[in-house]
Design a protein around this motif. Structure first.
Motif, mmCIF file in Angstrom:
data_model
loop_
_atom_site.group_PDB
_atom_site.id
_atom_site.type_symbol
_atom_site.label_atom_id
_atom_site.label_comp_id
_atom_site.label_asym_id
_atom_site.label_seq_id
_atom_site.Cartn_x
_atom_site.Cartn_y
_atom_site.Cartn_z
ATOM 1 N N LEU A 1 61.015 22.065 40.988
ATOM 2 C CA LEU A 1 61.953 22.196 39.876
ATOM 3 C C LEU A 1 61.391 21.583 38.600
ATOM 4 O O LEU A 1 61.534 22.152 37.509
ATOM 5 N N GLU A 2 60.761 20.401 38.734
ATOM 6 C CA GLU A 2 60.211 19.737 37.556
ATOM 7 C C GLU A 2 58.984 20.464 37.029
ATOM 8 O O GLU A 2 58.882 20.758 35.824
ATOM 9 N N ILE A 3 58.036 20.747 37.937
ATOM 10 C CA ILE A 3 56.834 21.460 37.510
ATOM 11 C C ILE A 3 57.205 22.851 37.010
ATOM 12 O O ILE A 3 56.668 23.336 36.013
ATOM 13 N N GLY A 4 58.153 23.488 37.733
ATOM 14 C CA GLY A 4 58.580 24.818 37.321
ATOM 15 C C GLY A 4 59.213 24.836 35.945
ATOM 16 O O GLY A 4 59.073 25.802 35.196
ATOM 17 N N LEU A 5 59.904 23.727 35.598
ATOM 18 C CA LEU A 5 60.497 23.649 34.269
ATOM 19 C C LEU A 5 59.419 23.701 33.192
ATOM 20 O O LEU A 5 59.497 24.500 32.242
ATOM 21 N N PHE A 6 58.393 22.853 33.337
ATOM 22 C CA PHE A 6 57.325 22.853 32.341
ATOM 23 C C PHE A 6 56.524 24.149 32.392
ATOM 24 O O PHE A 6 56.011 24.617 31.369
ATOM 25 N N SER A 7 56.407 24.735 33.603
ATOM 26 C CA SER A 7 55.728 26.018 33.712
ATOM 27 C C SER A 7 56.518 27.106 32.983
ATOM 28 O O SER A 7 55.951 27.921 32.251
ATOM 29 N N ALA A 8 57.844 27.108 33.182
ATOM 30 C CA ALA A 8 58.678 28.096 32.507
ATOM 31 C C ALA A 8 58.639 27.910 30.997
ATOM 32 O O ALA A 8 58.638 28.890 30.237
ATOM 33 N N VAL A 9 58.588 26.671 30.572
ATOM 34 C CA VAL A 9 58.474 26.410 29.133
ATOM 35 C C VAL A 9 57.143 26.939 28.607
ATOM 36 O O VAL A 9 57.073 27.532 27.522
ATOM 37 N N GLY A 10 56.070 26.734 29.384
ATOM 38 C CA GLY A 10 54.776 27.267 28.970
ATOM 39 C C GLY A 10 54.790 28.778 28.857
ATOM 40 O O GLY A 10 54.223 29.357 27.921
ATOM 41 N N LEU A 11 55.449 29.429 29.812
ATOM 42 C CA LEU A 11 55.565 30.878 29.742
ATOM 43 C C LEU A 11 56.408 31.314 28.556
ATOM 44 O O LEU A 11 56.108 32.320 27.895
ATOM 45 N N PHE B 1 65.105 27.976 16.547
ATOM 46 C CA PHE B 1 64.280 26.786 16.314
ATOM 47 C C PHE B 1 62.868 26.911 16.879
ATOM 48 O O PHE B 1 62.034 26.037 16.655
ATOM 49 N N GLY B 2 62.595 27.971 17.632
ATOM 50 C CA GLY B 2 61.248 28.238 18.097
ATOM 51 C C GLY B 2 60.735 27.198 19.084
ATOM 52 O O GLY B 2 61.495 26.604 19.861
ATOM 53 N N PRO B 3 59.405 26.946 19.086
ATOM 54 C CA PRO B 3 58.817 25.983 20.023
ATOM 55 C C PRO B 3 59.443 24.593 19.941
ATOM 56 O O PRO B 3 59.608 23.922 20.967
ATOM 57 N N ALA B 4 59.799 24.152 18.747
ATOM 58 C CA ALA B 4 60.414 22.833 18.615
ATOM 59 C C ALA B 4 61.758 22.779 19.340
ATOM 60 O O ALA B 4 62.095 21.781 19.987
ATOM 61 N N GLY B 5 62.536 23.850 19.268
ATOM 62 C CA GLY B 5 63.810 23.880 19.969
ATOM 63 C C GLY B 5 63.635 23.842 21.476
ATOM 64 O O GLY B 5 64.434 23.206 22.186
ATOM 65 N N ILE B 6 62.587 24.490 21.972
ATOM 66 C CA ILE B 6 62.338 24.470 23.414
ATOM 67 C C ILE B 6 62.020 23.047 23.878
ATOM 68 O O ILE B 6 62.520 22.590 24.911
#
Length: 452
Positions: free
Chosen positions: A242-252, A408-413
């Protein structure tokens, strides 16, 4: 706690240095190469989640078994063997998926050129998944034995090995072909394999560890002990996923804003990951110290161990937050060649993202240490649910809302990331306070049944 934790934290930093080296090399090669490896990293770290979770479960079991003393030699040998089998079970599906990583990334809407370059990296890097999972099991064993130095020294030696192989194969130095992203993948796989082999050799040859015969009859499948590792480890693996997937999903999600946004995300995440290595080491030490105390029926010692780790995480992450908030541009510049195409725009966006990374430093440290202390109690199901609600129900939902509809783009994410991590941290610390208050003030009372 410090005697055990700081070598483990440095071991984590050495592993982060492997990734930082590759990112620095590829950032100087091209922004596209850095973006491709960042996208592949989203899948790679997701596939490592089972290995992390199952090895953390084995480490918690090993600590409690050693704390009990009676019959601990045979019990620890069975648990380590089951941990190895669990690492194999967790590695094979991930390797199969990563072999087809390019198709996965294209299906997720990534640019075909970046997906193809990412697949080249993954098909080389995936051969390090199983050795790394085995290394994690041995590192958990060394934590339970309160001997963190061998993994540290081996991890430190892997950094120049990875850097040397990467320098030769990425850029084509010393007459070797210039392999680019494939060279980075080969270097990482070789470093992971070398770490496992070196630590296994130490365990076999060390005078104090030899009597345990940890590698005896590795081919025997102990289904009962394997089931215990899986029962404890699968919620941990799910939490890590869940944690790694969160940052992975953000990267995607960053891929929707172009290669420069992905590269800026990679830089900010790499810096945040470096600071995260220290509270992760404290969490691993907390698992070992809490587990040893529970195994010895010393509940007050378990209470002290957990709160000590939480305090030390706060003491460290506070200055790290200040550093990111005060010097974001300087930190971002370390990963980019100013003359590279797109470097100024990437640096400017990375500077903005690092401000949000500074905001969630304290939360990131507290959530991982709280989870580590709870693992020492064999409490894994509730942290998994906390992670699901906090990371995805709160963090990712807010991140997508701020990043896309609200504009807000990348900053909002990254603002959504900060909100999600804060929620998880509060919940983890609340649960530790509740369980330790219920059982931790009476010396000799076991906490594990309460947590279970």
């Amino acid at each position: 706690m410090l005697v055990l934790a700081w070598p483990m934290a440095l071991t984590n930093l050495s592993q982060m240095a492997l990734l930082a080296t590759d990112s620095a090399y590829l950032g100087h090669l091209s922004t596209e190469a850095l973006a491709a490896v960042t996208l592949s990293g989203t899948l790679f770290w997701t596939m490592l989640a089972p290995g992390f979770g199952l090895s953390f479960a084995a480490a918690a079991m090993l600590a409690q078994e050693r704390g009990r003393r009676i019959g601990h030699v045979r019990a620890m040998r069975r648990t380590l063997r089951a941990g190895f089998w669990a690492a194999l079970l967790g590695a094979v599906p991930g390797m199969l998926l990563l072999w087809n990583g390019g198709a996965v990334l294209r299906a997720l809407g990534q640019e075909p050129a970046l997906a193809e370059a990412a697949e080249q990296f993954l098909r080389c890097m995936l051969w390090g998944i199983l050795p790394f999972g085995l290394f994690l099991n041995l590192r958990g064993l060394m934590a339970a034995m309160e001997r963190p130095w061998p993994p540290l020294l081996i991890g430190l030696m892997a950094v120049p090995l990875n850097a040397m192989i990467g320098w030769v194969l990425i850029f084509g130095n010393l007459g070797a072909p210039a392999l680019g992203v494939r060279g980075a993948g080969i270097a990482g796989a070789v470093a992971d394999t070398a770490m496992f082999l070196a630590l296994a050799l130490f365990v076999v040859r060390d005078r104090r560890l030899r009597r345990y015969r940890f590698f005896g009859r590795l081919w025997r499948l102990d289904l009962a002990r394997l089931a215990r590792v899986l029962r404890l480890g699968m919620p941990i693996a799910a939490q890590m996923l869940l944690e790694i997937g969160l940052f992975s999903a953000v990267g995607l999600a960053m891929g929707a804003f172009g290669a420069q946004a992905v590269a800026a995300h990679a830089i900010a995440l790499q810096i945040a990951s470096i600071t995260f290595a220290v509270p992760l080491g404290l969490a691993q030490a907390a698992t070992a110290r809490v587990g040893l105390a529970i195994g010895a029926a010393r509940a007050r010692a378990a209470w002290r161990a957990g709160w000590t780790a939480i305090l030390l995480s706060t003491v460290f992450m506070g200055p790290m937050a200040a550093l990111m908030l005060l010097l974001p541009g300087t930190l971002a510049g370390l990963f980019l060649d100013p003359a590279a195409p797109g470097a100024p725009e990437t640096a400017a966006l990375a500077t903005t993202l690092l401000l949000f990374a500074g905001l969630f430093q304290l939360s990131d440290g507290l959530q991982v240490v709280g989870a580590g202390a709870l693992r020492g109690l064999h409490d894994t199901r509730a942290p998994m649910l906390i992670a699901a609600l906090g990371y995805w129900g709160l963090g990712y939902t807010v991140a997508l809302a701020l990043g896309f509809p609200l504009g807000f783009g990348p900053a909002g994410i990254w603002a959504g990331l900060a909100i999600g991590l804060a929620g998880v941290a509060l919940a983890m610390i609340w649960r530790w306070a509740r369980l330790s208050r219920r059982g931790g003030l009476t010396e000799g009372r076991r906490l594990a049944p309460i947590a279970g």
